[in-house]
Design a protein around this motif. Sequence first.
Motif, PDB file in Angstrom:
ATOM      1  N   GLY A  19       0.841  -1.194   0.000  1.00 44.04           N
ATOM      2  CA  GLY A  19       0.000   0.000   0.000  1.00 44.04           C
ATOM      3  C   GLY A  19       0.870   1.236   0.000  1.00 44.04           C
ATOM      4  N   GLY A  20       0.246   2.408   0.233  1.00 47.16           N
ATOM      5  CA  GLY A  20       0.991   3.657   0.199  1.00 47.16           C
ATOM      6  C   GLY A  20       2.185   3.655   1.128  1.00 47.16           C
ATOM      7  N   ASP A  21       1.943   3.458   2.429  1.00 50.57           N
ATOM      8  CA  ASP A  21       3.031   3.426   3.406  1.00 50.57           C
ATOM      9  C   ASP A  21       3.020   2.116   4.185  1.00 50.57           C
ATOM     10  N   GLU A  22       2.528   1.057   3.565  1.00 48.40           N
ATOM     11  CA  GLU A  22       2.410  -0.245   4.232  1.00 48.40           C
ATOM     12  C   GLU A  22       3.308  -1.278   3.548  1.00 48.40           C
ATOM     13  N   PHE A  23       3.996  -2.037   4.370  1.00 49.04           N
ATOM     14  CA  PHE A  23       4.889  -3.084   3.905  1.00 49.04           C
ATOM     15  C   PHE A  23       4.572  -4.371   4.661  1.00 49.04           C
ATOM     16  N   VAL A  24       4.879  -5.507   4.041  1.00 50.62           N
ATOM     17  CA  VAL A  24       4.745  -6.793   4.741  1.00 50.62           C
ATOM     18  C   VAL A  24       6.022  -7.599   4.520  1.00 50.62           C
ATOM     19  N   VAL A  25       6.326  -8.418   5.508  1.00 53.78           N
ATOM     20  CA  VAL A  25       7.451  -9.350   5.412  1.00 53.78           C
ATOM     21  C   VAL A  25       6.926 -10.735   5.765  1.00 53.78           C
ATOM     22  N   ILE A  26       7.132 -11.710   4.873  1.00 56.01           N
ATOM     23  CA  ILE A  26       6.776 -13.096   5.165  1.00 56.01           C
ATOM     24  C   ILE A  26       8.018 -13.777   5.722  1.00 56.01           C
ATOM     25  N   LEU A  27       7.953 -14.187   6.969  1.00 57.10           N
ATOM     26  CA  LEU A  27       9.076 -14.867   7.622  1.00 57.10           C
ATOM     27  C   LEU A  27       8.855 -16.373   7.518  1.00 57.10           C
ATOM     28  N   THR A  28       9.872 -17.098   7.093  1.00 55.68           N
ATOM     29  CA  THR A  28       9.757 -18.548   6.900  1.00 55.68           C
ATOM     30  C   THR A  28      10.823 -19.281   7.713  1.00 55.68           C
ATOM     31  N   ASP A  29      10.731 -20.602   7.695  1.00 57.97           N
ATOM     32  CA  ASP A  29      11.704 -21.467   8.368  1.00 57.97           C
ATOM     33  C   ASP A  29      11.774 -21.144   9.859  1.00 57.97           C
ATOM     34  N   LEU A  30      10.603 -21.020  10.481  1.00 59.69           N
ATOM     35  CA  LEU A  30      10.524 -20.683  11.905  1.00 59.69           C
ATOM     36  C   LEU A  30      10.154 -21.914  12.732  1.00 59.69           C
ATOM     37  N   LEU A  31      10.638 -21.936  13.961  1.00 59.91           N
ATOM     38  CA  LEU A  31      10.317 -23.032  14.874  1.00 59.91           C
ATOM     39  C   LEU A  31       9.312 -22.626  15.946  1.00 59.91           C
ATOM     40  N   SER A  32       9.235 -21.325  16.253  1.00 60.40           N
ATOM     41  CA  SER A  32       8.361 -20.900  17.353  1.00 60.40           C
ATOM     42  C   SER A  32       7.975 -19.439  17.172  1.00 60.40           C
TER      43      SER A  32
END
Length: 734
Positions: free
Chosen positions: A382-395
């Motif tokens: 979006g205009g000032d919105e970002f997302v990060v998909i975090l993978t390979d997580l245990l908890s």
Amino acid sequence: MLALIASVIICAPFQLHVGRRPGFPLVGVAIVMLAIQSVEASPYLDVSIWAIGLLVSQLFARRSLLQAMYLTGLGSTSAFAFVAVKSTLLDLGVWLLPTFLLATTAYYLVFLLGELVRQRGRTTTDERSGVGALSLPKLGGVVLIVSVLATILTLVDASVIPWLERDPLADLTPFVILLAASLMYILAQRRRYLGNEARMSAVVDAAVELPRHTGDELAEGLRERTRAIVQASDVEFRDRPPGKKEIGVPITLGSGPAQYLVASRGPGQATFAREDERAVAALAHVASEAARIQTEVDLLERRANSDALTGLPNYGAFQKALIDANENRPYREGIALLFIDLDNFKKLNDNFGHRAGDELLRAVADRLQGAAGGGDFVSRVGGDEFVVILTDLLSLEQAKETSDRIIEAVSQPLALEGHDMRPVLSAGLAFSNHRELDAQTLVEDADRTMLQAKRSRRQGASSSGASSVSISSHRSSRTNEIVARAIRDNRLMLAFQPIVNITDGRVWAHEALVRYVDPELGPISPPSLVARAKSLGMMNELTKQIITKALDAAEEFHRLAPAIRCMTVNLELGQISDSELGPFLRESARAHPDLTLCIELNERSLRSVTDELRRDALLLQKAGVSIALDDYGSDDSSVGALVHFPMNILKIDKSLIDDLDDLRQREVVKSLQGFGDNLSYTTVVEGIESAAMVDIMIELGVRNAQGYYFGRPISRAQSSERLRRWGDQASIGG
């Protein structure tokens, strides 16, 4: 004389391959023209006349005086051998066919010997050289065909022609020679036609196949197709144009530099025909167009899936990546969504202008990409919105730690339009330890959490003005309820993995591993299950259920295979104290005198060991409980853990054997095995996944191992069935 010269020139195009690869060695059949002696004075004079025709034909075919002279000299030498053998055998009264078989064999042996000498030091594409490059069946077939043709020509000249000659002065022998040469020319043209047809078909096939490849695969596919179609000894991409005995065309593949696609043939092979040049040009054109179209498609895809300002993937690309991360993750892997919003972005635009706002967005995008791991996905949605998909997580804890690190990196001060400022971010984190039925729920949870954090800051709940990450309480509480219900209702299941003695190939223990599959949400990863149980204060209750079920299963395994007496269970270090599970563990061991209960303690947890915990461990050993140090070598391992804490089993982490070609890893494993032997520890190497690894372990002196090669963790029913079928055999092929 003229008829002999003309016949050699006419039949010169008729050449045959007698090698294991196309193009070498290449032999002609013009020697047939010497089957009939045209000059009565001497058959060797015929060879000289024959050589004139050969020289003329090779000048046309090779377009090189040096090569034409070489082949004429070699051919003449071979022809002298042919005439010598033929004349000798005919004088001895040998039949025609055997005579020509031996004479023709002599001709080709001399010719091929000269060619092989010239090829010395060269290796064919299938790694054969010298005599190994010849195909004896092909050579034998050519010798037989030439011998039969020579016999027929001689019989026709000796029997048929005299009967046809009405005029005593007439001589039809030249006519016979020219007729035979014409027939061979027709055969040569027929072979050329069939070759062109096959070449055209191959080019059409390549035109269909090549566009399916991209990048290096396209270039390699083009090289292989070109080599096969034009029967080249080598095909390469290079900066300089083709030289002698080479053909090539300019080519550009995608965004790469302009080069030449060049095909070449080695000594002894025929010169490329015009049809070969056209085929190479057609292949290069197909590949160039395929690369151009693919480049344009990639560019369009990037434009369609990228944010023009920051270069990050846009919302559409984010949705695809989220679905992929949710659907294709391993069983134990968790993912998380970090939803980020820039605070006061509109105010910044109003005060400094849109150019400053754009500069800030680009700076945030660059920092997000730098702070996120290589396997994480960053997008502007979006205009000032970002997302990060975090993978390979245990908890969830790991997801929170990673998110805090990212937000801290992005929030560092920066210079903007001559002003120093620090970006302030509101971020919501939603964690998922199982495959979601609808991945969009992660977005909703993270977005809702981010908005709550932003609203809270506006209302003055946070006066620090610093960026922060808020965890989705909705998702966290939902998972907590599921885990708590599973423990309260005793719904936990166990999977069992064998531990084996690789010297005698027998199973002697099993490790019990907790599993839970929720009817609605699906499987919950063990690390997340344990983390939830800890946060709910239900860790001891979970562990009691695991030990009770594990020992009950161990009794059944022992009945099916009496040699299997040990069951290992993972515990937290603090649980062995008398204030927690110490009494329960000792009583459980006494209640199963025919079995050995082994508790596995993680090597990292022993850093906080106390004298009281050492005493508790000794009490457990006296009660018959074995203690294993698990995952040794997975972190900053300490030798002190091996000597300062009571234990019976040392389990070496699989990270120490991930590259057994490394001599250092082998020496470490060998040393740890020797260390365990000296201290009377049972050493078990984890992560064995192939027979080759088993062989290396035996070579290093390792006696006990665990890993997928001997069996993946399976249910109690499956484990019992395995024992019923195979007993305690370690390797069952599955």
